[in-house]
Design a protein around this motif. Structure first.
Motif, PDB file in Angstrom:
ATOM      1  N   TYR A 126       0.841  -1.198   0.000  1.00 10.20           N
ATOM      2  CA  TYR A 126       0.000   0.000   0.000  1.00 10.20           C
ATOM      3  C   TYR A 126       0.876   1.248   0.000  1.00 10.20           C
ATOM      4  N   ARG A 127       0.379   2.302  -0.629  1.00 10.20           N
ATOM      5  CA  ARG A 127       1.052   3.608  -0.565  1.00 10.20           C
ATOM      6  C   ARG A 127       0.669   4.230   0.768  1.00 10.20           C
ATOM      7  N   VAL A 128       1.648   4.436   1.627  1.00  5.86           N
ATOM      8  CA  VAL A 128       1.406   4.957   2.972  1.00  5.86           C
ATOM      9  C   VAL A 128       2.412   6.058   3.258  1.00  5.86           C
ATOM     10  N   ILE A 129       1.932   7.133   3.860  1.00  3.91           N
ATOM     11  CA  ILE A 129       2.811   8.237   4.255  1.00  3.91           C
ATOM     12  C   ILE A 129       2.290   8.796   5.579  1.00  3.91           C
ATOM     13  N   SER A 130       3.198   9.284   6.401  1.00  3.58           N
ATOM     14  CA  SER A 130       2.757   9.913   7.651  1.00  3.58           C
ATOM     15  C   SER A 130       2.375  11.362   7.377  1.00  3.58           C
ATOM     16  N   VAL A 131       1.580  11.915   8.269  1.00  4.40           N
ATOM     17  CA  VAL A 131       1.196  13.326   8.149  1.00  4.40           C
ATOM     18  C   VAL A 131       2.445  14.200   8.126  1.00  4.40           C
ATOM     19  N   THR A 132       3.405  13.882   8.986  1.00  4.69           N
ATOM     20  CA  THR A 132       4.638  14.678   9.057  1.00  4.69           C
ATOM     21  C   THR A 132       5.413  14.621   7.749  1.00  4.69           C
ATOM     22  N   GLU A 133       5.550  13.426   7.172  1.00  6.75           N
ATOM     23  CA  GLU A 133       6.245  13.295   5.882  1.00  6.75           C
ATOM     24  C   GLU A 133       5.534  14.087   4.795  1.00  6.75           C
ATOM     25  N   LEU A 134       4.209  13.981   4.765  1.00  2.00           N
ATOM     26  CA  LEU A 134       3.420  14.699   3.768  1.00  2.00           C
ATOM     27  C   LEU A 134       3.575  16.213   3.959  1.00  2.00           C
ATOM     28  N   ALA A 135       3.583  16.642   5.209  1.00  8.51           N
ATOM     29  CA  ALA A 135       3.751  18.071   5.508  1.00  8.51           C
ATOM     30  C   ALA A 135       5.124  18.565   5.056  1.00  8.51           C
ATOM     31  N   ARG A 136       6.151  17.761   5.244  1.00  2.37           N
ATOM     32  CA  ARG A 136       7.496  18.152   4.778  1.00  2.37           C
ATOM     33  C   ARG A 136       7.530  18.267   3.259  1.00  2.37           C
ATOM     34  N   LEU A 137       6.895  17.325   2.578  1.00  2.00           N
ATOM     35  CA  LEU A 137       6.863  17.344   1.108  1.00  2.00           C
ATOM     36  C   LEU A 137       6.231  18.621   0.567  1.00  2.00           C
ATOM     37  N   HIS A 138       5.251  19.143   1.281  1.00  3.07           N
ATOM     38  CA  HIS A 138       4.491  20.294   0.788  1.00  3.07           C
ATOM     39  C   HIS A 138       4.773  21.577   1.572  1.00  3.07           C
ATOM     40  N   ASP A 139       5.877  21.586   2.296  1.00  5.27           N
ATOM     41  CA  ASP A 139       6.289  22.771   3.058  1.00  5.27           C
ATOM     42  C   ASP A 139       5.169  23.279   3.972  1.00  5.27           C
ATOM     43  N   CYS A 140       4.625  22.356   4.770  1.00  2.00           N
ATOM     44  CA  CYS A 140       3.518  22.695   5.673  1.00  2.00           C
ATOM     45  C   CYS A 140       3.892  22.503   7.144  1.00  2.00           C
ATOM     46  N   ILE A 141       5.182  22.569   7.447  1.00  2.00           N
ATOM     47  CA  ILE A 141       5.646  22.480   8.839  1.00  2.00           C
ATOM     48  C   ILE A 141       5.740  23.902   9.383  1.00  2.00           C
ATOM     49  N   LEU A 142       5.043  24.161  10.475  1.00  3.24           N
ATOM     50  CA  LEU A 142       5.084  25.485  11.095  1.00  3.24           C
ATOM     51  C   LEU A 142       6.217  25.589  12.115  1.00  3.24           C
ATOM     52  N   ASP A 143       6.446  24.487  12.858  1.00  4.94           N
ATOM     53  CA  ASP A 143       7.470  24.517  13.900  1.00  4.94           C
ATOM     54  C   ASP A 143       7.936  23.102  14.186  1.00  4.94           C
ATOM     55  N   GLU A 144       9.246  22.946  14.275  1.00  8.83           N
ATOM     56  CA  GLU A 144       9.834  21.653  14.562  1.00  8.83           C
ATOM     57  C   GLU A 144      10.842  21.755  15.699  1.00  8.83           C
ATOM     58  N   SER A 145      10.799  22.846  16.426  1.00  6.48           N
ATOM     59  CA  SER A 145      11.815  23.099  17.440  1.00  6.48           C
ATOM     60  C   SER A 145      11.559  22.372  18.756  1.00  6.48           C
ATOM     61  N   GLY A 146      10.312  22.049  19.057  1.00 11.69           N
ATOM     62  CA  GLY A 146       9.984  21.388  20.322  1.00 11.69           C
ATOM     63  C   GLY A 146       9.917  19.883  20.171  1.00 11.69           C
ATOM     64  N   GLU A 147       9.223  19.249  21.117  1.00 14.59           N
ATOM     65  CA  GLU A 147       9.048  17.797  21.099  1.00 14.59           C
ATOM     66  C   GLU A 147       8.212  17.345  19.912  1.00 14.59           C
ATOM     67  N   GLU A 148       7.229  18.147  19.561  1.00 18.08           N
ATOM     68  CA  GLU A 148       6.302  17.768  18.511  1.00 18.08           C
ATOM     69  C   GLU A 148       6.459  18.667  17.283  1.00 18.08           C
ATOM     70  N   VAL A 149       6.131  18.095  16.144  1.00 17.65           N
ATOM     71  CA  VAL A 149       6.138  18.844  14.895  1.00 17.65           C
ATOM     72  C   VAL A 149       4.766  19.514  14.759  1.00 17.65           C
ATOM     73  N   VAL A 150       4.764  20.813  14.519  1.00 21.88           N
ATOM     74  CA  VAL A 150       3.505  21.549  14.340  1.00 21.88           C
ATOM     75  C   VAL A 150       3.254  21.684  12.842  1.00 21.88           C
ATOM     76  N   VAL A 151       2.110  21.155  12.418  1.00 18.39           N
ATOM     77  CA  VAL A 151       1.758  21.098  11.000  1.00 18.39           C
ATOM     78  C   VAL A 151       0.672  22.119  10.692  1.00 18.39           C
ATOM     79  N   ASP A 152       0.809  22.790   9.556  1.00 25.36           N
ATOM     80  CA  ASP A 152      -0.234  23.685   9.057  1.00 25.36           C
ATOM     81  C   ASP A 152      -1.280  22.810   8.373  1.00 25.36           C
ATOM     82  N   VAL A 153      -2.246  22.344   9.168  1.00 30.11           N
ATOM     83  CA  VAL A 153      -3.249  21.402   8.691  1.00 30.11           C
ATOM     84  C   VAL A 153      -4.122  22.020   7.599  1.00 30.11           C
ATOM     85  N   GLU A 154      -4.464  23.286   7.760  1.00 30.36           N
ATOM     86  CA  GLU A 154      -5.307  23.952   6.757  1.00 30.36           C
ATOM     87  C   GLU A 154      -4.624  23.968   5.390  1.00 30.36           C
TER      88      GLU A 154
END
Length: 172
Positions: A24-52
């Motif tokens: 199956y073609r599977v990707i994580s939300v974080t990987e998809l966000a990196r592909l489309h430049d949708c990461i807002l912040d990666e400095s803390g414990e969690e990656v903040v994604v621009d979901v909109e």
């Protein structure tokens, strides 16, 4: 696009790995966000994604992650787990008590399921509590090919199941 979602600790990543191995073609939300430049912040414990912003992009396959149901998928598969079991799993990850309880309470109150029902036209849910990862992956495959009737939402009610033990899964 199919969302494989649920509270952290319900088995999403492990099931996603099995689906990948099966082709199956599977990707994580974080990987998809990196592909489309949708990461807002990666400095803390969690990656903040621009979901909109990320929801404007499509992926032909399964998107795994606790935010995936917010990306306008055609189908959301919500993995669920008894909050008592979930509490043990998340505590075993070395998470802070606050973070563990925040997620346990979210599971108890169906937060991700409710969000998925508000955002998605079709939603299925699976109780992973007493299933192996392989069994959950088999059920996910059945849902993907259209066997959905047994997995319609609304059958899992943790408040009723745990009514005598709520003090163990809520912050007082």
């Amino acid at each position: 696009m199919i969302a494989l979602t649920g509270t952290p600790g319900t088995g999403k990543s492990a099931v996603a790995e099995i689906l990948k191995r099966k082709g199956y073609r599977v990707i994580s939300v974080t990987e998809l966000a990196r592909l489309h430049d949708c990461i807002l912040d990666e400095s803390g414990e969690e990656v903040v994604v621009d979901v909109e912003k990320l929801s404007k992009f499509r992926f032909d396959g399964v998107v795994e992650g606790h935010l995936s149901h917010l990306l306008s998928p055609d189908l959301a598969i919500v993995l669920r787990c008894n909050p008592l079991v979930l509490k043990k799993r998340l505590s075993g990850r070395g998470w802070s008590e606050e973070k563990v309880m925040e997620n346990v309470e979210a599971e108890l109150l169906d937060v991700i399921l409710v969000e998925a029902l508000e955002e998605c036209s079709e939603v299925c849910e699976i109780d992973t509590t007493n299933l192996s990862v392989e069994e959950v992956a088999e059920i996910v495959e059945k849902i993907i090919v259209g066997e959905r009737e047994s997995y319609k939402p609304g059958k899992i009610d943790w408040l009723s199941v745990l009514e005598d033990r709520l003090d163990e899964v809520v912050r007082l």
